[in-house]
Design an enzyme around this catalytic site. Structure first.
Site, short mmCIF file in Angstrom:
data_model
loop_
_atom_site.label_atom_id
_atom_site.label_comp_id
_atom_site.label_asym_id
_atom_site.label_seq_id
_atom_site.Cartn_x
_atom_site.Cartn_y
_atom_site.Cartn_z
CD GLU A 67 68.34 43.51 23.82
OE1 GLU A 67 68.51 44.72 24.00
OE2 GLU A 67 69.11 42.83 23.10
CG ASP B 218 64.23 46.26 17.03
OD1 ASP B 218 64.74 46.76 18.04
OD2 ASP B 218 63.64 46.95 16.16
CG ASP C 203 60.12 56.16 22.21
OD1 ASP C 203 59.51 56.74 23.15
OD2 ASP C 203 60.33 56.70 21.12
CE LYS D 178 52.57 62.63 20.12
NZ LYS D 178 52.60 62.54 18.67
CB THR E 72 73.61 48.96 23.83
OG1 THR E 72 72.85 50.04 24.40
CG2 THR E 72 72.99 47.64 24.24
CE1 TYR E 73 77.92 55.13 19.46
CE2 TYR E 73 75.60 55.25 18.85
CZ TYR E 73 76.86 55.81 18.87
OH TYR E 73 77.06 57.05 18.32
CD GLU F 164 73.77 51.02 29.81
OE1 GLU F 164 73.38 49.95 29.33
OE2 GLU F 164 74.14 51.15 30.99
C1 LIG Z 1 65.77 53.15 21.56
S1 LIG Z 1 66.09 51.69 20.70
C2 LIG Z 1 67.03 50.72 21.86
C3 LIG Z 1 67.80 49.62 21.19
C4 LIG Z 1 68.58 48.68 22.12
N1 LIG Z 1 67.74 48.03 23.07
C5 LIG Z 1 69.74 49.38 22.81
O1 LIG Z 1 69.70 49.55 24.04
O2 LIG Z 1 70.68 49.77 22.13
C6 LIG Z 1 64.47 50.91 20.77
C7 LIG Z 1 64.30 49.76 19.80
O3 LIG Z 1 63.05 49.15 20.06
C8 LIG Z 1 62.43 48.81 18.83
N2 LIG Z 1 60.97 48.79 19.06
C9 LIG Z 1 60.25 49.73 19.71
N3 LIG Z 1 58.96 49.38 19.75
C10 LIG Z 1 58.87 48.18 19.14
C11 LIG Z 1 57.80 47.29 18.88
N4 LIG Z 1 56.56 47.56 19.28
N5 LIG Z 1 58.06 46.14 18.22
C12 LIG Z 1 59.33 45.86 17.80
N6 LIG Z 1 60.39 46.66 18.03
C13 LIG Z 1 60.17 47.79 18.69
C14 LIG Z 1 62.88 49.89 17.85
O4 LIG Z 1 62.83 49.43 16.52
C15 LIG Z 1 64.31 50.16 18.33
O5 LIG Z 1 65.26 49.39 17.63
#
Ligand SMILES: C[S@@+](CC[C@H](N)C(=O)[O-])C[C@H]1O[C@@H](n2cnc3c(N)ncnc32)[C@H](O)[C@@H]1O
Length: 248
Positions: free
Chosen positions: A42, A67, A116, A120, A191-192, A194
């Site tokens: 994941e 992550d 995310d 950009k 997830t929370y 979502e």
């Molecule tokens: C919006 S959160 C979603 C978290 C989780 N997947 C959920 O659905 O609850 C996006 C996560 O992706 C991680 N993330 C984004 N770009 C990343 C990268 N290039 N390398 C490692 N982690 C990344 C961020 O640290 C963050 O915890």
């Protein structure tokens, strides 16, 4: 987390330093999981809820949450430990370096959950061609990639990219929970993060596709309306021309 046996941290990397080396590269099954079960990642696992949820549902598979943020990862890592799950690990690193941590063909499936949309810059988008190329280095040929997203921008972009490159799509829905034509299965885990989007009335989009070995990929050349519920600074992005979205 340093004392957790199932967490591997490689958080810092500077361009002028050597690439991180992971002793488990090519050996996750033998040296960590101690079985021959398939490995599922994941990417951007945040608090690791999806990784832990998958591990509970599918004990015959091995799951690794990835992550960069340690504080978020800690909660999932702690839960997995408390639940005694043996088929879960966490890897703290930038996904940009994911192919430093796995051998060719070592990974069976990849979940990308609520990333995310990076409106950009396409090079930071987890479903962009640079990232798909990295994934192709570690996935089995025709390995499965799942994307779950609230973002109309990221959904439209990914859908266009898959069409442009004729990648085999198995499931593609703009409303996972309302689409009666598909079996949700593993995509039902929430997830929370979502649940927050759902409570705001956002439809969850889901795409499941396969990535062939050595794909020659190109970026789609389309205009994509920006998500208006997220912050962004400019209206023209590198890689795509975009315009502000209409109100949802
Ligand atoms: C919006 S959160 C979603 C978290 C989780 N997947 C959920 O659905 O609850 C996006 C996560 O992706 C991680 N993330 C984004 N770009 C990343 C990268 N290039 N390398 C490692 N982690 C990344 C961020 O640290 C963050 O915890």
């Amino acid at each position: 987390m340093r004392e957790y046996p199932h967490v591997f941290e490689y958080p810092f990397y500077f361009k002028n330093e050597a690439q991180p080396t992971c002793h488990l590269k090519g050996r996750w099954r033998e040296d960590f999981f101690h079985n021959a079960n398939p490995i599922v990642l994941e990417l951007g696992c945040g608090r690791g809820e999806y990784t832990v949820g998958l591990a509970e549902r599918y004990p015959e598979q091995n799951f690794i949450g990835v992550d960069i943020k340690g504080a978020r990862m800690w909660s999932g890592a702690t839960e997995a430990l408390n639940k005694g799950l043996k088929n879960v690990a966490f890897l703290r690193t930038s996904i940009e370096f994911i192919d430093q941590f796995f051998n060719e063909g070592e990974v069976e499936q990849i979940w990308i959950t609520f990333p995310d949309p990076q409106m950009k810059k396409y090079t930071k988008r987890l479903t962009s061609t640079p990232f798909l190329m990295r994934y192709s280095h570690i996935l089995v040929p025709n390995g499965i990639i799942h994307l779950k997203t609230d973002s109309p921008f990221l959904y439209t972009y990914t859908d266009a990219l898959l069409k442009e490159n004729h990648l085999p799509v198995e499931i593609n829905t703009t409303d996972l929970y309302e689409d009666k034509g598909i079996e949700i299965n593993a995509a039902a885990i929430q997830t929370y993060y979502e649940s927050q989007w759902l409570s705001r009335g956002m439809a969850i989009k889901y795409i499941r596709f396969r990535l062939p070995a050595n794909p020659a990929l190109v970026e789609p050349d389309i205009e994509i309306p920006l998500d208006d519920y997220r912050s962004y600074g400019r209206t023209t992005r590198s890689g795509v021309t975009s315009r502000p979205a209409a109100k949802l």
